[in-house]
Design an enzyme around this catalytic site. Structure first.
Site, mmCIF file in Angstrom:
data_model
loop_
_atom_site.group_PDB
_atom_site.id
_atom_site.type_symbol
_atom_site.label_atom_id
_atom_site.label_comp_id
_atom_site.label_asym_id
_atom_site.label_seq_id
_atom_site.Cartn_x
_atom_site.Cartn_y
_atom_site.Cartn_z
ATOM 1 C CE1 TYR A 247 -4.163 -1.381 -5.164
ATOM 2 C CE2 TYR A 247 -4.739 -3.712 -5.197
ATOM 3 C CZ TYR A 247 -4.525 -2.540 -4.498
ATOM 4 O OH TYR A 247 -4.645 -2.528 -3.138
ATOM 5 C CB VAL B 150 -0.251 -5.930 4.420
ATOM 6 C CG1 VAL B 150 -1.488 -5.156 4.831
ATOM 7 C CG2 VAL B 150 -0.251 -6.244 2.936
ATOM 8 C CB SER C 60 -0.945 0.012 1.202
ATOM 9 O OG SER C 60 -1.994 -0.898 1.013
ATOM 10 C CE1 TYR D 272 -3.507 -0.142 4.675
ATOM 11 C CE2 TYR D 272 -2.147 -1.017 6.431
ATOM 12 C CZ TYR D 272 -2.425 -0.880 5.101
ATOM 13 O OH TYR D 272 -1.624 -1.481 4.163
ATOM 14 C CE LYS E 176 -3.521 0.482 -1.403
ATOM 15 N NZ LYS E 176 -4.390 0.163 -0.254
#
Length: 313
Positions: free
Chosen positions: A197, A267, A69, A249, A72
């Site tokens: 992705y 993660v 992540s 998160y 991103k």
């Protein structure tokens, strides 16, 4: 880095890291992506870089891991550079969700069914579809080139084992993508979007690479070593704001209180953090807490922030 901070970091960082490493037994590695389950729960490393080329590191900072992540943040920036704010935020919102990063709840409950922000999975899948390019391969190549430039490392590449592991087990992400497709948010075929992705999530880095990428953010888009403007300042402002409000998160508020730095976790156990105008920081610690963040990495960053009064707040 001031002489005093450098000397204290050189002296104390290994000791602080080992204190934080004791926390790794309280978490566990991500297992829902089978390849990530192979990581050692006891791994912990950190690398800190400043604008003068000075670095301090400790622990297992050379261990490679995939960005997950953390990527991103940079695909959002690239989409903004490709299309501008209006087009991107027509498709993705700007608010924290308070839900898990892979939750579908808000998509189902809130009109018009666009993702709440670009750092949850649904938002990042949407952003992946907005990267300029005529094919998934071209989009992915542009992303990898951009990441290599920011990290100043032409050797950055995909971990194909992790990519295929995500491709084979990503049914929840497919559910999110098909929901977005049904709502008209995604225009391209779902598997094409997911290919982009999953690829950018599987780009492999180490703590040094992350700290170098964070340093560009810390200096408002300028590479402090070359003086080259790599990212417009406005897009850095947007990215850093999302990192503070959504980057950890649904523990982002707690992290803002306890650490007070823009950060993004993944993660695989990575955390990218920055001290604006001063440092880029890369951390790896695959043992995760129940929010999906590195349990020892967060503890170490909290210690550093308090020792050096780094909090923005």
């Amino acid at each position: 880095m001031s002489f005093e901070q450098m000397e204290k970091l050189k002296t104390k960082l290994p000791e602080w890291l080992e204190t934080s490493r004791l926390r790794t037994g309280q978490g566990d590695v991500a297992a829902y992506i089978p390849e990530l389950a192979k990581a050692s729960r006891d791994t912990l490393g950190i690398h800190i870089a400043d604008s003068q080329g000075q670095t301090v590191s400790a622990g297992d900072c050379g261990v490679p891991f995939t960005m997950q992540s953390i990527s991103k943040v940079f695909t959002l920036i690239l989409a903004l550079m490709d299309h501008g704010e209006e087009a991107v935020f027509y498709n993705v919102g700007k608010e924290p969700t308070g839900d898990d990063f892979n939750s579908m709840i808000k998509l189902e409950l809130v009109e018009p069914g666009i993702p709440f922000n670009p750092l949850i999975n649904a938002g990042a899948i949407t952003v992946s579809s907005l990267i300029a390019g005529d094919s998934p391969e071209e989009k992915s190549a542009r992303i990898l080139h951009f990441f290599r430039k920011l990290a100043s490392n032409e050797r950055l590449d995909y971990n194909m084992d992790v990519y295929h592991s995500e491709l084979e087990t990503g049914d929840l992400n497919r559910s999110l993508a098909y929901f977005l497709k049904q709502n008209g948010v995604l225009k391209d075929p779902v598997e094409d979007v997911l290919s982009v992705y999953f690829r950018h999530c599987s780009i492999e880095v180490d703590c040094s690479d992350l700290s170098r990428m964070a340093l560009v953010l810390a200096f408002d888009g300028v590479d402090p070593h070359s003086g080259e403007m790599l990212i417009p300042r406005r897009y850095i402002q947007i990215a850093k704001t999302f990192m503070v409000t959504c980057g950890m998160y649904n523990a982002s508020g707690e992290f803002a209180i306890d650490v007070g730095l823009p950060a993004k976790s993944g993660v695989s156990g990575g955390i990218m953090a920055l001290v604006p105008g001063q440092y880029g920081i890369g951390v790896v610690g695959p043992s995760l807490n129940n929010k999906g963040n590195s349990i020892a990495g967060v503890h170490l960053l909290e210690r550093l922030s308090k020792e050096f009064d780094w909090s923005l707040f």
